[in-house]
Design a protein around this motif. Sequence first.
Motif, PDB file in Angstrom:
ATOM      1  N   SER A  63       0.992  -1.130  -0.259  1.00  0.00           N
ATOM      2  CA  SER A  63       0.521  -0.432  -0.078  1.00  0.00           C
ATOM      3  C   SER A  63       0.857   1.403  -0.171  1.00  0.00           C
ATOM      4  O   SER A  63       0.490   2.288  -0.829  1.00  0.00           O
ATOM      5  CB  SER A  63      -1.097  -0.221   1.503  1.00  0.00           C
ATOM      6  N   ASP A  64       1.721   1.238   0.879  1.00  0.00           N
ATOM      7  CA  ASP A  64       3.172   2.052   0.190  1.00  0.00           C
ATOM      8  C   ASP A  64       3.527   2.914  -0.751  1.00  0.00           C
ATOM      9  O   ASP A  64       3.469   4.002  -1.087  1.00  0.00           O
ATOM     10  CB  ASP A  64       4.070   2.259   1.353  1.00  0.00           C
ATOM     11  N   LEU A  65       4.006   1.186  -1.830  1.00  0.00           N
ATOM     12  CA  LEU A  65       4.065   1.970  -2.234  1.00  0.00           C
ATOM     13  C   LEU A  65       3.486   2.343  -3.332  1.00  0.00           C
ATOM     14  O   LEU A  65       4.218   2.709  -4.588  1.00  0.00           O
ATOM     15  CB  LEU A  65       4.835   0.064  -3.263  1.00  0.00           C
ATOM     16  N   VAL A  66       2.430   1.834  -3.565  1.00  0.00           N
ATOM     17  CA  VAL A  66       1.046   2.101  -4.661  1.00  0.00           C
ATOM     18  C   VAL A  66       0.623   3.448  -4.286  1.00  0.00           C
ATOM     19  O   VAL A  66       0.590   4.270  -5.133  1.00  0.00           O
ATOM     20  CB  VAL A  66      -0.265   1.834  -4.294  1.00  0.00           C
ATOM     21  N   GLN A  67       1.279   4.353  -2.962  1.00  0.00           N
ATOM     22  CA  GLN A  67       1.166   5.303  -2.547  1.00  0.00           C
ATOM     23  C   GLN A  67       2.000   6.388  -3.566  1.00  0.00           C
ATOM     24  O   GLN A  67       2.429   7.330  -3.480  1.00  0.00           O
ATOM     25  CB  GLN A  67       1.054   5.639  -1.100  1.00  0.00           C
ATOM     26  N   GLN A  68       3.434   5.645  -3.077  1.00  0.00           N
ATOM     27  CA  GLN A  68       4.513   6.744  -3.589  1.00  0.00           C
ATOM     28  C   GLN A  68       4.768   6.411  -4.982  1.00  0.00           C
ATOM     29  O   GLN A  68       4.488   7.869  -6.219  1.00  0.00           O
ATOM     30  CB  GLN A  68       6.013   5.776  -3.376  1.00  0.00           C
ATOM     31  N   LEU A  69       3.619   5.554  -6.033  1.00  0.00           N
ATOM     32  CA  LEU A  69       3.386   5.798  -6.897  1.00  0.00           C
ATOM     33  C   LEU A  69       2.675   7.011  -7.563  1.00  0.00           C
ATOM     34  O   LEU A  69       2.523   7.704  -8.395  1.00  0.00           O
ATOM     35  CB  LEU A  69       2.768   4.355  -7.734  1.00  0.00           C
ATOM     36  N   GLN A  70       1.554   7.226  -6.687  1.00  0.00           N
ATOM     37  CA  GLN A  70       0.574   8.448  -6.887  1.00  0.00           C
ATOM     38  C   GLN A  70       1.035   9.264  -6.972  1.00  0.00           C
ATOM     39  O   GLN A  70       1.278  10.078  -7.712  1.00  0.00           O
ATOM     40  CB  GLN A  70      -0.068   8.098  -6.013  1.00  0.00           C
ATOM     41  N   GLN A  71       2.625   9.530  -5.870  1.00  0.00           N
ATOM     42  CA  GLN A  71       3.221  10.802  -5.755  1.00  0.00           C
ATOM     43  C   GLN A  71       3.714  10.499  -6.845  1.00  0.00           C
ATOM     44  O   GLN A  71       4.147  11.680  -7.868  1.00  0.00           O
ATOM     45  CB  GLN A  71       3.889  10.719  -5.000  1.00  0.00           C
TER      46      GLN A  71
END
Length: 148
Positions: A63-71
């Motif tokens: 989930s953290d990596l998906v958020q980083q992708l959104q950033q």
Amino acid sequence: LLNEQVGIVNFEPYLETFLSMYSSARLMFGALPLVPPLVAHLHRNWKEASGKDLLPVLTAKLSDLVQQLQQCYQLTTSGKFTEATERLQRVVRLVPLLQVESKQELSEAQQLLAICKEYLLGLQMETARKGNYKKKEKKTGPMLFGLA
């Protein structure tokens, strides 16, 4: 193990990640005055296992990596290609270090990796194109309407 399973040969880019994960999985606390601090290693399976069967805490989560992708998407739309490239490379480096619980999470991690690779390729191409445009502009002056 990463070499055999994933084929990673150059571990130099992982140094910062490994050190960060190591420091995140340790706890230091002072027990008494004038005594050096005690070190405790945090484990993710401390309830079920003991001794050699203990596994370290993993700080990378899907989930953290998906958020980083959104950033990274936001950085790309704002034109900060080099920063987006660096963050995407970090996400790509963290994907092999994920612990997945189900086949669905595994497929999500694989999709995340594929998306990151495509974005990285696109960002690198755009950065190279801009670099070539700037070189050409220095030689010939500014281009009007794309005509040279």
